[in-house]
Write an enzyme that holds these catalytic residues in place. Structure first.
Site, PDB file in Angstrom:
ATOM      1  N   ARG A  42      48.319  37.381  34.395  1.00  0.00           N
ATOM      2  CA  ARG A  42      49.252  37.794  35.453  1.00  0.00           C
ATOM      3  C   ARG A  42      50.601  38.228  34.891  1.00  0.00           C
ATOM      4  O   ARG A  42      51.308  39.032  35.490  1.00  0.00           O
ATOM      5  CB  ARG A  42      49.517  36.640  36.433  1.00  0.00           C
ATOM      6  CG  ARG A  42      48.348  36.269  37.309  1.00  0.00           C
ATOM      7  CD  ARG A  42      48.831  35.322  38.422  1.00  0.00           C
ATOM      8  NE  ARG A  42      47.726  34.603  39.036  1.00  0.00           N
ATOM      9  CZ  ARG A  42      46.969  35.079  40.023  1.00  0.00           C
ATOM     10  NH1 ARG A  42      47.178  36.289  40.475  1.00  0.00           N
ATOM     11  NH2 ARG A  42      46.011  34.352  40.546  1.00  0.00           N
TER      12      ARG A  42
ATOM     13  N   GLU B 298      50.933  43.328  49.446  1.00  0.00           N
ATOM     14  CA  GLU B 298      49.668  42.995  48.779  1.00  0.00           C
ATOM     15  C   GLU B 298      49.639  43.661  47.403  1.00  0.00           C
ATOM     16  O   GLU B 298      50.272  44.701  47.191  1.00  0.00           O
ATOM     17  CB  GLU B 298      48.512  43.480  49.678  1.00  0.00           C
ATOM     18  CG  GLU B 298      47.120  43.262  49.139  1.00  0.00           C
ATOM     19  CD  GLU B 298      46.712  41.809  48.937  1.00  0.00           C
ATOM     20  OE1 GLU B 298      47.365  41.117  48.143  1.00  0.00           O
ATOM     21  OE2 GLU B 298      45.704  41.381  49.536  1.00  0.00           O
ATOM     22  N   ASP B 299      48.906  43.063  46.483  1.00  0.00           N
ATOM     23  CA  ASP B 299      48.800  43.658  45.144  1.00  0.00           C
ATOM     24  C   ASP B 299      47.806  44.815  45.122  1.00  0.00           C
ATOM     25  O   ASP B 299      48.103  45.894  44.611  1.00  0.00           O
ATOM     26  CB  ASP B 299      48.438  42.602  44.091  1.00  0.00           C
ATOM     27  CG  ASP B 299      47.177  41.793  44.440  1.00  0.00           C
ATOM     28  OD1 ASP B 299      46.618  41.971  45.548  1.00  0.00           O
ATOM     29  OD2 ASP B 299      46.753  40.973  43.602  1.00  0.00           O
TER      30      ASP B 299
ATOM     31  N   PHE C  42      38.279  47.210  37.112  1.00  0.00           N
ATOM     32  CA  PHE C  42      38.929  45.919  37.347  1.00  0.00           C
ATOM     33  C   PHE C  42      40.198  45.841  36.503  1.00  0.00           C
ATOM     34  O   PHE C  42      40.154  45.932  35.280  1.00  0.00           O
ATOM     35  CB  PHE C  42      37.990  44.754  37.016  1.00  0.00           C
ATOM     36  CG  PHE C  42      38.505  43.456  37.572  1.00  0.00           C
ATOM     37  CD1 PHE C  42      38.276  43.112  38.907  1.00  0.00           C
ATOM     38  CD2 PHE C  42      39.258  42.600  36.785  1.00  0.00           C
ATOM     39  CE1 PHE C  42      38.779  41.928  39.426  1.00  0.00           C
ATOM     40  CE2 PHE C  42      39.760  41.413  37.305  1.00  0.00           C
ATOM     41  CZ  PHE C  42      39.516  41.082  38.626  1.00  0.00           C
TER      42      PHE C  42
ATOM     43  N   ASP D 126      40.854  46.558  47.841  1.00  0.00           N
ATOM     44  CA  ASP D 126      39.600  46.898  47.176  1.00  0.00           C
ATOM     45  C   ASP D 126      38.555  47.169  48.266  1.00  0.00           C
ATOM     46  O   ASP D 126      38.453  48.274  48.777  1.00  0.00           O
ATOM     47  CB  ASP D 126      39.254  45.707  46.273  1.00  0.00           C
ATOM     48  CG  ASP D 126      38.050  45.949  45.396  1.00  0.00           C
ATOM     49  OD1 ASP D 126      37.675  47.093  45.199  1.00  0.00           O
ATOM     50  OD2 ASP D 126      37.481  44.955  44.900  1.00  0.00           O
TER      51      ASP D 126
HETATM   52  P1  5GP Z   1      39.510  43.096  48.996  1.00  0.00           P
HETATM   53  O1  5GP Z   1      39.362  42.043  50.034  1.00  0.00           O
HETATM   54  O2  5GP Z   1      40.255  44.317  49.446  1.00  0.00           O
HETATM   55  O3  5GP Z   1      38.181  43.430  48.370  1.00  0.00           O
HETATM   56  O4  5GP Z   1      40.249  42.448  47.791  1.00  0.00           O
HETATM   57  C1  5GP Z   1      41.576  42.207  47.699  1.00  0.00           C
HETATM   58  C2  5GP Z   1      41.803  41.156  46.627  1.00  0.00           C
HETATM   59  O5  5GP Z   1      40.790  41.225  45.600  1.00  0.00           O
HETATM   60  C3  5GP Z   1      43.092  41.396  45.903  1.00  0.00           C
HETATM   61  O6  5GP Z   1      44.159  40.762  46.554  1.00  0.00           O
HETATM   62  C4  5GP Z   1      42.791  40.811  44.531  1.00  0.00           C
HETATM   63  O7  5GP Z   1      43.032  39.433  44.526  1.00  0.00           O
HETATM   64  C5  5GP Z   1      41.321  41.031  44.330  1.00  0.00           C
HETATM   65  N1  5GP Z   1      41.027  42.232  43.525  1.00  0.00           N
HETATM   66  C6  5GP Z   1      40.422  43.362  43.934  1.00  0.00           C
HETATM   67  N2  5GP Z   1      40.330  44.267  42.942  1.00  0.00           N
HETATM   68  C7  5GP Z   1      40.907  43.688  41.874  1.00  0.00           C
HETATM   69  C8  5GP Z   1      41.138  44.127  40.520  1.00  0.00           C
HETATM   70  O8  5GP Z   1      40.819  45.251  40.079  1.00  0.00           O
HETATM   71  N3  5GP Z   1      41.775  43.235  39.724  1.00  0.00           N
HETATM   72  C9  5GP Z   1      42.150  41.992  40.136  1.00  0.00           C
HETATM   73  N4  5GP Z   1      42.749  41.211  39.242  1.00  0.00           N
HETATM   74  N5  5GP Z   1      41.955  41.555  41.385  1.00  0.00           N
HETATM   75  C10 5GP Z   1      41.338  42.395  42.247  1.00  0.00           C
END
Ligand code: 5GP
Length: 174
Positions: free
Chosen positions: A164, A98-99, A151, A102
């Site tokens: 990206r 995963e990238d 972000f 959050d």
């Molecule tokens: P979660 O479900 O943990 O809130 O979010 C995971 C997804 O939210 C990540 O795979 C990504 O796509 C997006 N995301 C969360 N924080 C960021 C951020 O700081 N930058 C970007 N570009 N995407 C984010």
């Protein structure tokens, strides 16, 4: 905003160095085994392609796509599978790539979904973790960097599909 004016949070070189360390740790933990690496589209594509090239164990690659936030930088909490895996993961050693984590909602959903398919083992590596924003507790097995609640874009991460391709990880101001 022009990308060169955006603050750099992590340089390409810092990211590269940390990915080599992660790859060493993962290769050691899975020594003598083959793993199926599952990239979460699209944000993890660049991380995955750099990570697998430093692994010293046999690897298979597949991808899964889940719903993202689109142009909204706040998590909706709703997760759907947009593109599923092409193969069964039953009895395989599976590593989700995963990238960023959050709120934790995406990975909690994905982890439970994949676990129901009966892998031999299931672990998670994330390049980035924003622990301050967690809504559900989720701890990755491997993490590149813990970062503050800002972000970020670049190195695979987008804002509305832009940025990206940037080599450094940068901060997108609201
Ligand atoms: P979660 O479900 O943990 O809130 O979010 C995971 C997804 O939210 C990540 O795979 C990504 O796509 C997006 N995301 C969360 N924080 C960021 C951020 O700081 N930058 C970007 N570009 N995407 C984010």
């Amino acid at each position: 905003m022009a990308e060169e004016k955006m603050e750099v949070m992590l340089t390409a070189k810092q990211i590269e160095g940390r990915i080599k360390e992660l790859a060493e740790e993962i290769s050691e933990d899975y020594r003598g085994r083959k793993i199926l690496v599952i990239g979460v589209l699209k944000g993890a594509v660049i991380f995955l392609s750099d990570l697998v090239r430093h692994l010293t164990i046999p690897v298979e690659i597949d991808f899964i796509a889940v719903s993202s936030y689109g142009a909204d930088t706040n998590s909706s909490g709703v997760v759907r599978i947009l593109k599923d895996l092409e193969q069964s993961i039953t009895d395989k050693d599976v590593l989700i790539v995963e990238d960023i984590i959050d709120t934790g909602l995406t990975l909690t959903y994905l982890y439970e979904n994949l676990l129901r398919r009966g892998p031999k083992s299931l672990k998670v590596v994330t390049l980035l973790d924003k622990p301050d924003r967690r809504q559900v507790s989720f701890n990755p097995d491997y993490c590149g960097f813990k970062i503050p609640d800002r972000f970020v874009i670049g190195y695979g991460l987008d804002f509305d599909e832009d940025y990206r391709h940037l080599a450094d990880l940068r901060v997108l101001e609201p």
